[in-house]
Design an enzyme around this catalytic site. Structure first.
Site, PDB file in Angstrom:
ATOM      1  CD  GLU A   1       1.904   2.021  -4.866  1.00 20.70           C
ATOM      2  OE1 GLU A   1       1.879   1.285  -3.871  1.00 20.70           O
ATOM      3  OE2 GLU A   1       0.916   2.636  -5.285  1.00 20.70           O
TER       4      GLU A   1
ATOM      5  CG  ASP B   1      -3.650   0.085  -3.483  1.00 14.09           C
ATOM      6  OD1 ASP B   1      -3.933   0.757  -2.458  1.00 14.09           O
ATOM      7  OD2 ASP B   1      -3.066  -1.011  -3.418  1.00 14.09           O
TER       8      ASP B   1
HETATM    9  O1  AHR Z   1       3.038   2.041  -0.522  1.00 13.23           O
HETATM   10  C1  AHR Z   1       2.045   1.620   0.367  1.00 13.23           C
HETATM   11  C2  AHR Z   1       0.764   1.277  -0.344  1.00 13.23           C
HETATM   12  O2  AHR Z   1       0.942   0.127  -1.134  1.00 13.23           O
HETATM   13  C3  AHR Z   1       0.238   2.252  -1.321  1.00 13.23           C
HETATM   14  O3  AHR Z   1      -0.373   3.380  -0.758  1.00 13.23           O
HETATM   15  C4  AHR Z   1      -0.760   1.427  -2.039  1.00 13.23           C
HETATM   16  O4  AHR Z   1      -1.015   1.897  -3.349  1.00 13.23           O
HETATM   17  C5  AHR Z   1      -0.137   0.049  -2.059  1.00 13.23           C
HETATM   18  O5  AHR Z   1      -1.056  -0.897  -1.591  1.00 13.23           O
END
Ligand code: AHR
Ligand code: AHR
Length: 479
Positions: free
Chosen positions: A199, A278
């Site tokens: 994340e 996300d």
């Molecule tokens: O960590 C990379 C990305 O960042 C994740 O998959 C996403 O949730 C956020 O936009």
């Protein structure tokens, strides 16, 4: 033993086991995935030919005959029932759509099965799981993916993610990422890289950056094993391997990222496939099989899993060659007198005509080899899948021919479908474009087009048209 048998024996049982192509437990005999057809919205479960065996792709072919299907569910083979369905809207993306069920035909274990071909806007998820690590618990995971179908957009992931499709902060994900997105420059080599999506970053090491000179990427190999394990507290490791041969290479084994939030981890226990946490869904990728475990598997167990993956023969030859029939591997040779040693091959994503001989490089022979598939728009015609870029097909765009991933649109299906007839010169075979039926597959100036017999484009020239559109279907150059 199959991967989840191996991990169970090692004391780190699978809590999720997803595959489109085969059983991941030797005793498994249930469904692998569900398809839905466009004609009447009916669904069907696709299972195995035998317990512990391979997908019954013929069941899909017959259910989807005369229409098209998408994949609506990927079943969890573990007793946890962590099934994946098409992902809903998230913080960074509207609701996803299902992947086309026939986009990625591939031979595994000597059987023609289908992998999952994720294009931008596609993804799968389960936000209500059982047994998957949360809040700093230890876990391992791997997937078999493809190094020839990748991009640099966020985020082709498989693994642990948020339960609400939102970015809820550092450490709330623990997923394998595979692609050419370098989140924290510099990255080394040209990728694609196996990375950890923890994340708010794709990590190759603990520095908080992608910087890892040991991780130069897998290169464009068609089948890749990608592996991540994380003790949830102070350690994670990344490995990759060629899923067709050899062993795993560890590119990182060390501390969690030093930025706050990753040590300990805060996994939420959802499972994501094909997007970021996300639902950032600009990424593309391929998925054949993957599992998640409770606890950190031993390196010995990982090695046994890799050996099992290699043993099943991903991308093996179809067993049929040189004929214009679905499943046959072929090369397409020009018959015009200039060019009778020249073949259609892809190069830098375009189709071109070039000389291939027995002493040509392996990559050139692979580029000049195509697997005949039933036509993506009409099963009485043909489509041509690249031998060394699984799920990529020969298609026209602006009347020129390219090798591109099968995204599932009606446009793509039509552009990639060619209907055969006796060669216009009286020799070989000619291929009419499905959606421009007066245009035929033609070489002109060593490029490849769909061309009419006379017309406004230079490549429509009537001179030697009948020869240029007549092809010899030959034995494939690739072994
Ligand atoms: O960590 C990379 C990305 O960042 C994740 O998959 C996403 O949730 C956020 O936009
Ligand atoms: O190749 C001709 C057309 O060009 C294709 O049908 C379409 O994809 C593009 O606009």
């Amino acid at each position: 033993s199959l991967p989840c048998d191996i991990y169970a024996t090692a004391g780190t049982p699978c809590v999720a086991a997803h595959s489109l192509v085969r059983a991941l437990y030797s005793s498994y005999n249930g469904s692998l995935y569900q398809v839905q057809r466009a004609s009447d919205s009916a669904t069907a479960n696709i299972g195995l030919l035998a317990a512990g065996g391979y997908a019954n792709a013929a069941a899909q072919d017959s259910f989807c005959s005369g229409t098209t299907c998408i994949i609506t569910k990927i079943y969890d083979q573990s007793a946890r029932h962590n099934d994946l369905t098409i992902e809903g809207a998230g913080g960074a993306g509207v609701a996803d759509v299902g992947a086309p069920a026939d986009a990625l035909p591939v031979t595994v274990g000597g059987h023609q099965v289908y992998g999952l071909e994720i294009s931008a806007g596609m993804g799968y998820r389960d936000n209500s799981t059982s047994g998957v690590a949360t809040n700093g618990a230890a876990e391992g995971m791997y997937m078999v993916t493809s190094g020839t179908h990748v991009n640099g957009s966020c985020c082709f992931d498989y693994g642990n993610a948020e339960t609400n499709n939102q970015d809820t902060g550092n450490g709330h994900m623990d997923a394998i990422n595979f692609g050419t997105e370098c989140w924290f420059a510099p990255c080394y080599g040209s990728g694609p890289w196996v990375q950890a999506d923890l994340e708010n970053g794709l990590f190759q090491s603990d520095s908080g950056y992608s910087k890892n000179t040991a991780n130069t990427g897998t290169g464009a190999i068609p089948f890749v094993t990608a592996l991540l394990k994380n003790n949830g507290q102070d350690h994670f490791a990344l490995k990759y391997g060629n899923a067709q041969s050899g062993s795993l290479t560890t590119t990182y084994s060390g501390g969690e990222p030093t930025t706050s939030g990753y040590s300990p981890m805060h996994q939420e226990g959802a499972i994501v496939l094909g997007t970021g946490g996300d639902n950032s869904n600009g990424s593309i990728g391929s998925f054949f099989e993957g599992v998640m475990t409770a606890g950190i598997p031993t390196d010995a167990a990982d090695n046994s899993v890799q050996a099992n993956i290699v043993s099943v023969g991903y991308g093996g030859s179809t067993g049929t060659t040189g004929t214009l029939a679905a499943g046959s591997e072929i090369s397409l040779r020009a018959t015009t007198s200039c060019c009778t040693a020249d073949y259609i091959r892809h190069q830098n994503n375009a189709a071109v005509l070039s000389a291939i001989t027995s002493s040509s490089a392996t990559v050139d022979k692979g580029d000049a080899t195509w697997i005949v598939r039933k036509g993506l728009a009409d099963s009485s015609c043909y489509s041509f899948e690249s031998r060394n870029y699984p799920g990529d097909f020969l298609r026209h765009y602006n009347y020129q021919l390219y090798r591109q991933p099968m995204v599932g649109t009606t446009q793509f299906r039509q552009d990639a479908t060619f209907c055969a007839s006796t060669g216009k010169s009286g020799t070989g075979t000619s291929f009419a474009s499905y959606n421009y039926p007066t245009r035929y597959l033609r070489h002109y100036n060593y490029n490849v087009y769909i061309a009419s017999d006379g017309g406004s484009n230079a490549f429509d020239s009537a001179t030697s048209w009948t020869d240029d559109v007549s092809w010899a279907v030959t034995a494939p150059w690739a072994p």
